[in-house]
Design an enzyme around this catalytic site. Structure first.
Site, PDB file in Angstrom:
ATOM      1  N   LYS A  42     -21.398  -2.914  15.984  1.00 48.75           N
ATOM      2  CA  LYS A  42     -20.001  -3.776  15.818  1.00 48.75           C
ATOM      3  C   LYS A  42     -19.452  -3.215  14.527  1.00 48.75           C
ATOM      4  O   LYS A  42     -20.157  -2.350  13.569  1.00 48.75           O
ATOM      5  CB  LYS A  42     -20.331  -5.142  15.426  1.00 48.75           C
ATOM      6  CG  LYS A  42     -19.157  -6.098  15.757  1.00 48.75           C
ATOM      7  CD  LYS A  42     -19.303  -6.599  17.044  1.00 48.75           C
ATOM      8  CE  LYS A  42     -17.851  -7.596  17.242  1.00 48.75           C
ATOM      9  NZ  LYS A  42     -17.950  -8.033  18.622  1.00 48.75           N
TER      10      LYS A  42
ATOM     11  N   GLY B 142      -9.839 -22.624  21.686  1.00 52.67           N
ATOM     12  CA  GLY B 142      -9.122 -21.280  21.539  1.00 52.67           C
ATOM     13  C   GLY B 142      -8.525 -20.737  22.871  1.00 52.67           C
ATOM     14  O   GLY B 142      -9.114 -20.672  23.984  1.00 52.67           O
TER      15      GLY B 142
ATOM     16  N   GLY C 134      -6.703 -18.261  23.615  1.00 50.12           N
ATOM     17  CA  GLY C 134      -6.446 -16.790  23.396  1.00 50.12           C
ATOM     18  C   GLY C 134      -6.739 -16.129  24.688  1.00 50.12           C
ATOM     19  O   GLY C 134      -6.533 -16.490  25.886  1.00 50.12           O
ATOM     20  N   HIS C 135      -7.048 -14.797  24.418  1.00 49.73           N
ATOM     21  CA  HIS C 135      -7.234 -13.866  25.768  1.00 49.73           C
ATOM     22  C   HIS C 135      -8.368 -14.422  26.798  1.00 49.73           C
ATOM     23  O   HIS C 135      -7.790 -14.418  28.117  1.00 49.73           O
ATOM     24  CB  HIS C 135      -7.726 -12.320  25.294  1.00 49.73           C
ATOM     25  CG  HIS C 135      -6.604 -11.754  24.749  1.00 49.73           C
ATOM     26  ND1 HIS C 135      -6.396 -11.787  23.288  1.00 49.73           N
ATOM     27  CD2 HIS C 135      -5.582 -11.221  25.107  1.00 49.73           C
ATOM     28  CE1 HIS C 135      -5.449 -11.017  23.074  1.00 49.73           C
ATOM     29  NE2 HIS C 135      -4.771 -10.594  24.326  1.00 49.73           N
ATOM     30  N   VAL C 136      -9.433 -14.730  26.170  1.00 52.83           N
ATOM     31  CA  VAL C 136     -10.566 -15.331  27.098  1.00 52.83           C
ATOM     32  C   VAL C 136     -10.308 -16.771  27.502  1.00 52.83           C
ATOM     33  O   VAL C 136     -10.454 -16.968  28.780  1.00 52.83           O
ATOM     34  CB  VAL C 136     -12.042 -15.075  26.602  1.00 52.83           C
ATOM     35  CG1 VAL C 136     -12.973 -15.479  27.332  1.00 52.83           C
ATOM     36  CG2 VAL C 136     -12.199 -13.446  26.055  1.00 52.83           C
TER      37      VAL C 136
HETATM   38  P1  NAI Z   1      -8.154 -14.151  20.678  1.00 51.88           P
HETATM   39  O1  NAI Z   1      -8.019 -13.752  19.512  1.00 51.88           O
HETATM   40  O2  NAI Z   1      -7.266 -13.622  22.043  1.00 51.88           O
HETATM   41  O3  NAI Z   1      -8.030 -15.961  20.887  1.00 51.88           O
HETATM   42  C1  NAI Z   1      -8.546 -16.489  20.100  1.00 51.88           C
HETATM   43  C2  NAI Z   1      -7.835 -17.863  19.928  1.00 51.88           C
HETATM   44  O4  NAI Z   1      -8.650 -18.871  19.269  1.00 51.88           O
HETATM   45  C3  NAI Z   1      -6.385 -17.786  19.460  1.00 51.88           C
HETATM   46  O5  NAI Z   1      -5.475 -18.297  20.370  1.00 51.88           O
HETATM   47  C4  NAI Z   1      -6.729 -18.462  18.070  1.00 51.88           C
HETATM   48  O6  NAI Z   1      -5.278 -19.036  17.664  1.00 51.88           O
HETATM   49  C5  NAI Z   1      -7.747 -19.479  18.341  1.00 51.88           C
HETATM   50  N1  NAI Z   1      -8.368 -20.019  17.282  1.00 51.88           N
HETATM   51  C6  NAI Z   1      -8.692 -19.555  16.200  1.00 51.88           C
HETATM   52  N2  NAI Z   1      -9.458 -20.209  15.351  1.00 51.88           N
HETATM   53  C7  NAI Z   1      -9.430 -21.485  15.994  1.00 51.88           C
HETATM   54  C8  NAI Z   1     -10.160 -22.562  15.700  1.00 51.88           C
HETATM   55  N3  NAI Z   1     -10.666 -22.756  14.474  1.00 51.88           N
HETATM   56  N4  NAI Z   1      -9.877 -23.496  16.514  1.00 51.88           N
HETATM   57  C9  NAI Z   1      -9.292 -23.405  17.661  1.00 51.88           C
HETATM   58  N5  NAI Z   1      -8.795 -22.459  18.125  1.00 51.88           N
HETATM   59  C10 NAI Z   1      -8.793 -21.158  17.043  1.00 51.88           C
HETATM   60  O7  NAI Z   1      -9.604 -13.846  21.086  1.00 51.88           O
HETATM   61  P2  NAI Z   1     -10.213 -13.675  22.414  1.00 51.88           P
HETATM   62  O8  NAI Z   1     -10.335 -12.124  22.783  1.00 51.88           O
HETATM   63  O9  NAI Z   1     -10.041 -14.683  23.367  1.00 51.88           O
HETATM   64  O10 NAI Z   1     -11.906 -13.896  22.040  1.00 51.88           O
HETATM   65  C11 NAI Z   1     -12.325 -15.339  21.777  1.00 51.88           C
HETATM   66  C12 NAI Z   1     -13.946 -15.272  21.413  1.00 51.88           C
HETATM   67  O11 NAI Z   1     -14.628 -14.563  22.478  1.00 51.88           O
HETATM   68  C13 NAI Z   1     -14.138 -14.458  20.067  1.00 51.88           C
HETATM   69  O12 NAI Z   1     -15.303 -15.138  19.547  1.00 51.88           O
HETATM   70  C14 NAI Z   1     -14.423 -13.077  20.653  1.00 51.88           C
HETATM   71  O13 NAI Z   1     -15.395 -12.527  19.833  1.00 51.88           O
HETATM   72  C15 NAI Z   1     -15.245 -13.380  22.044  1.00 51.88           C
HETATM   73  N6  NAI Z   1     -15.287 -12.363  22.954  1.00 51.88           N
HETATM   74  C16 NAI Z   1     -14.489 -11.876  23.370  1.00 51.88           C
HETATM   75  C17 NAI Z   1     -14.359 -10.888  24.392  1.00 51.88           C
HETATM   76  C18 NAI Z   1     -13.281 -10.504  25.164  1.00 51.88           C
HETATM   77  O14 NAI Z   1     -13.327  -9.719  26.094  1.00 51.88           O
HETATM   78  N7  NAI Z   1     -12.039 -10.352  24.573  1.00 51.88           N
HETATM   79  C19 NAI Z   1     -15.774 -10.271  24.819  1.00 51.88           C
HETATM   80  C20 NAI Z   1     -16.781 -11.110  24.609  1.00 51.88           C
HETATM   81  C21 NAI Z   1     -16.595 -11.957  23.284  1.00 51.88           C
END
Ligand code: NAI
Length: 347
Positions: free
Chosen positions: A80, A174, A176-178
Site C-alpha cells: 500500500k 459512504g 462514493g464509487h463503491v
Molecule cells: P470514494 O472516495 O469514492 O467514496 C467514499 C465516500 O465516503 C465519499 O462519498 C465520501 O464523501 C464519503 N465519506 C467520507 N467520510 C465519511 C464519513 N465519515 N461518513 C460517511 N461518509 C463519508 O471511495 P471508494 O472508492 O468508494 O472506497 C470506499 C471504501 O472502500 C474505502 O475504504 C476504500 O479503501 C475501500 N475499497 C475500495 C475499493 C475500490 O475498488 N474503490 C476496493 C477495496 C476497498
C-alpha cells in the site's frame, strides 16, 4: 505519535519514505509480503494528523492487502502507499509523476492501484514515470461493489436462513464509487436502502434515486437496520461503536474497518455477523488480475460472485469452531501463504 511507537522494522519487507519538496511530495510505501507475487495495493491521498500516523495507516492497509490477495487467490502479495495531502498540491500531475519515479525505483516489487483520494488518471501519470501500475485504464470500483454485494447477501443468508433481500434494511455509509454502486444493486434486489455521507447532497441524491432515505452521518451507529455496510472511512467499528450498533450484520467495503482486532470478539458477543472487509472487498483485485489474464466478463463475474460462497463457508466455519470470522479469515490466508512458502522452499 512518537517515532518509538512506530516500531521500526515491525514486520513488513520494505518501508519506503518518499520526499520531494519541489513537488510537495511526502509519501510512504509499505511492501508487506511478496510470497505470492509483487505487492498490489492502492495509493491513498489523504490528510493525516502526522507523518507517523500516515505510516501506521499504510502498514495496516498493506498487511490487509496481503490477507486479501491470499484469500482471493490472485498472484499478488500485499502492499500500500499513502500520499500525505498537505492541503495545497502545487501541480498534481507533477506530484504523481514524481511518486511514480519512486515506485519505478523499487523495481516492480510494488504495483500501485486506485484508492481513496486517487483516480485512474493519477495512476496513468504514475505509470508515465515507468512504474508498472494497475487501474490506469479502468476504475475497479463497480467490480468491488459486486463482490461486496455477494458477501453481504451471504451474510444475510447466514443470519436469516434466506438470501432474499426484499425488504432488508441496509445502511450504506459512504455514497462514493463503491457505496453508490452497492446501494443501486441492493435496491434492484428489493432492499430498503439508507444512505449516509458527509456530503449530504450526494447522500440525498442517491437516496432519492433509489427511493430510500438519507440519514445524517453521525446517526450511522444508532440507526436500526439489518445490515450496516461501511463504504467510507477506516476504523468505523471501535469498542464503543459495537455497543451502539442496531444491526445484525456488518459487511462493507471500507478497508481497516475494525479499530482493533478485539472488536471482532465484541461483535460476535453481541450476535452481529461481521464479514472481514478484506474478504468482501476483493472484487477490485480480482478484476485487476482478470484484466491481466484476459478473462471474459462471465468468468470475472463468476469469480466475484464466488466471494459470496467464500463468506458463507467462512461464517459457517467460524460458528462451528467457535472463533470469530476475523480469526477464521486470518487462518485461511495464513494456510495459503504457508502452502506457497512451502512450495518455494521445496523448489
Ligand atoms: P470514494 O472516495 O469514492 O467514496 C467514499 C465516500 O465516503 C465519499 O462519498 C465520501 O464523501 C464519503 N465519506 C467520507 N467520510 C465519511 C464519513 N465519515 N461518513 C460517511 N461518509 C463519508 O471511495 P471508494 O472508492 O468508494 O472506497 C470506499 C471504501 O472502500 C474505502 O475504504 C476504500 O479503501 C475501500 N475499497 C475500495 C475499493 C475500490 O475498488 N474503490 C476496493 C477495496 C476497498
Amino acid at each position: 505519535m512518537r517515532v518509538e511507537q512506530l516500531q521500526l522494522w515491525a514486520g513488513e519487507r520494505q518501508l519506503v519514505l518518499c520526499r520531494d519538496d519541489a513537488a510537495g511530495l511526502r509519501a510512504a510505501i509499505v511492501v508487506d509480503d511478496t510470497t505470492l507475487g509483487p505487492g498490489l495495493g492502492g495509493v491513498r491521498l489523504k490528510a493525516y494528523p502526522s507523518e507517523a500516523a500516515a505510516v501506521v495507516e499504510c502498514r495496516r492497509l498493506a498487511a490487509a492487502m496481503t490477507l486479501k490477495n491470499a484469500i482471493a487467490e490472485v498472484p499478488f502479495g500485499g502492499a500500500k502507499s499513502v500520499l500525505l495531502d498537505s492541503g495545497a498540491i502545487p501541480d498534481r500531475a507533477a506530484l504523481m509523476r514524481r511518486f511514480g519515479a519512486f515506485v519505478a525505483g523499487l523495481g516492480g516489487v510494488y504495483v500501485p492501484g486506485v484508492d481513496m483520494g486517487t483516480t485512474v488518471d493519477d495512476l496513468a501519470l504514475i505509470a508515465e514515470a515507468g512504474a508498472a501500475v494497475s487501474c490506469a485504464d479502468e476504475d475497479p470500483s463497480p467490480w468491488t461493489a459486486l463482490g461486496v454485494f455477494a458477501a453481504l447477501r451471504a451474510a444475510v443468508a447466514h443470519v436469516t436462513g434466506s438470501d432474499e433481500l426484499d425488504g432488508v434494511r441496509v445502511l450504506v455509509q459512504g455514497a462514493g464509487h463503491v457505496g453508490a454502486a452497492l446501494a443501486r444493486r441492493l435496491a434492484e434486489h428489493g432492499a430498503c436502502v439508507l444512505v449516509a455521507d458527509v456530503d449530504a447532497a450526494r447522500a440525498a441524491a442517491l437516496a432519492d434515486e433509489l427511493g430510500g432515505a438519507a440519514i445524517a452521518p453521525e446517526a450511522v451507529l444508532d440507526t436500526a437496520c439489518d445490515v450496516l455496510a461501511p463504504c467510507a472511512v477506516a476504523r468505523v467499528v471501535d469498542a464503543a461503536a459495537v455497543e451502539r450498533l442496531r444491526c445484525r450484520v456488518v459487511a462493507g467495503a471500507a478497508n481497516d474497518m475494525l479499530a482493533e482486532p478485539r472488536c471482532a470478539e465484541l461483535l460476535a458477543a453481541r450476535g452481529i455477523a461481521y464479514v472481514p472487509e478484506f474478504v468482501a472487498n476483493a472484487g477490485g483485485v480480482i478484476q485487476i488480475h482478470a484484466l491481466r489474464e484476459g478473462w471474459d466478463e462471465p468468468r470475472l463475474r463468476a469469480r466475484l460472485l464466488a466471494i459470496g460462497e467464500r463468506v458463507r463457508e467462512l461464517l459457517a466455519d467460524a460458528e462451528r469452531e467457535h472463533v470469530t470470522p476475523l480469526a477464521a479469515a486470518h487462518a485461511l490466508a495464513e494456510r495459503r501463504l504457508a502452502a506457497a512458502r512451502a512450495e518455494v522452499a521445496a523448489a
